[in-house]
Scaffold this active site. Sequence first.
Site, PDB file in Angstrom:
ATOM      1  CG  ASP A   1      54.924  79.797  59.632  1.00  0.00           C
ATOM      2  OD1 ASP A   1      53.744  79.758  59.216  1.00  0.00           O
ATOM      3  OD2 ASP A   1      55.200  79.943  60.832  1.00  0.00           O
ATOM      4  CB  SER A   2      52.402  83.577  58.562  1.00  0.00           C
ATOM      5  OG  SER A   2      52.150  82.739  59.674  1.00  0.00           O
TER       6      SER A   2
ATOM      7  CE1 TYR B   1      51.352  86.014  56.000  1.00  0.00           C
ATOM      8  CE2 TYR B   1      50.991  84.018  54.753  1.00  0.00           C
ATOM      9  CZ  TYR B   1      51.714  85.169  54.968  1.00  0.00           C
ATOM     10  OH  TYR B   1      52.780  85.464  54.164  1.00  0.00           O
ATOM     11  N   GLY B   2      46.272  84.156  59.888  1.00  0.00           N
ATOM     12  CA  GLY B   2      45.082  83.411  60.310  1.00  0.00           C
ATOM     13  C   GLY B   2      43.832  84.224  60.525  1.00  0.00           C
TER      14      GLY B   2
ATOM     15  CB  CYS C   1      52.145  78.574  57.035  1.00  0.00           C
ATOM     16  SG  CYS C   1      50.861  79.737  57.534  1.00  0.00           S
TER      17      CYS C   1
ATOM     18  CD  GLU D   1      54.009  85.875  67.009  1.00  0.00           C
ATOM     19  OE1 GLU D   1      54.590  86.953  66.843  1.00  0.00           O
ATOM     20  OE2 GLU D   1      54.370  84.819  66.469  1.00  0.00           O
TER      21      GLU D   1
ATOM     22  CB  CYS E   1      47.916  76.583  64.329  1.00  0.00           C
ATOM     23  SG  CYS E   1      48.795  78.153  64.502  1.00  0.00           S
TER      24      CYS E   1
ATOM     25  CG  HIS F   1      52.303  80.367  66.320  1.00  0.00           C
ATOM     26  ND1 HIS F   1      52.532  80.535  64.979  1.00  0.00           N
ATOM     27  CD2 HIS F   1      52.777  81.494  66.921  1.00  0.00           C
ATOM     28  CE1 HIS F   1      53.103  81.711  64.780  1.00  0.00           C
ATOM     29  NE2 HIS F   1      53.264  82.312  65.939  1.00  0.00           N
TER      30      HIS F   1
HETATM   31  N1  DGL Z   1      51.535  79.925  60.808  1.00  0.00           N
HETATM   32  C1  DGL Z   1      50.106  80.054  61.017  1.00  0.00           C
HETATM   33  C2  DGL Z   1      49.446  78.689  60.905  1.00  0.00           C
HETATM   34  O1  DGL Z   1      50.091  77.658  60.975  1.00  0.00           O
HETATM   35  C3  DGL Z   1      49.798  80.688  62.364  1.00  0.00           C
HETATM   36  C4  DGL Z   1      50.177  82.147  62.472  1.00  0.00           C
HETATM   37  C5  DGL Z   1      49.338  83.069  61.607  1.00  0.00           C
HETATM   38  O2  DGL Z   1      48.114  83.242  61.856  1.00  0.00           O
HETATM   39  O3  DGL Z   1      49.911  83.627  60.678  1.00  0.00           O
HETATM   40  O4  DGL Z   1      48.257  78.636  60.729  1.00  0.00           O
END
Ligand code: DGL
Length: 273
Positions: free
Chosen positions: A12-13, A44-45, A75, A152, A190, A192
Amino acid sequence: MSVQRWKIGVFDSGFGGLTVLRALLRRLPEADYLYLGDTARLPYGSKSRETIVRYALSSTRFLIDQGADFLVIACNTASALAFDAIRAASPVPVLGVIETGADEARRSSRTGDILVIGTAATIESHAYAAACRERGLRALEKACPLLVPLVEEGWLDHPVTREVVRIYMDELLGQARQSDSHPDVLVLGCTHYPLLRPAIEAAAAAGLRVLDSAEATAAEAVRRLKSAESAPRSVTPGQRRFFATDSIAKFQSLGARFLESPVEDIVLVDLGG
Ligand code: DGL
């Protein structure tokens, strides 16, 4: 015949993929797990497709170099924008979260109308809309870029977070009314967002079922691994190793919330810029 053990790489990011790891551990505790959170380059988003592909490829290559024999892209953003590139570059099987999320939506929806929330990159890619269309579902998608920073920050049960969630949900439900859509499923697109489930459920209209793809992804990973097995597998609990590209201390404290158990043995790695 020697007894083997699966080595599953979960990427995951950041921390959100730990919700997928948690679901995997419940279903397949006897596997070894390598978890990489690319925390230095998160989020990453909000990035371009080119950058997301580059980050996702270097992250998954790292897990393959560590000996992973199955990869779970836990992710949504990387699954939405880089899945084909990862699969083309990977010598081992790869599973993403978009297809499994869409499969779960199809199993759950009676009306065929689905709502999806996710990062800007995921929503702009329309990967969920395409996966839903392939399954005969209609998806209305909405980017909720403020939610990852709030998670976060640890503001899971905070008035600001509840208000932001309420505004996003009101906008999305208003959009659904205008387009004569009758959604009965909301996909958390997502990794999160499961941490905000209480706030999201409170803001969602009655009758809207909230789904996250962690359980469906873990179930599909186990199904694929077991159907491909050729040798007896160890039944004793496996090892977990964690890799992060930024602060170990932050990974330990925030990661425990996602995994719902202590996160230990974290190694700091440098995957470049
Ligand atoms: N892990 C990313 C997702 O599921 C969320 C966090 C990010 O933007 O990196 O889209």
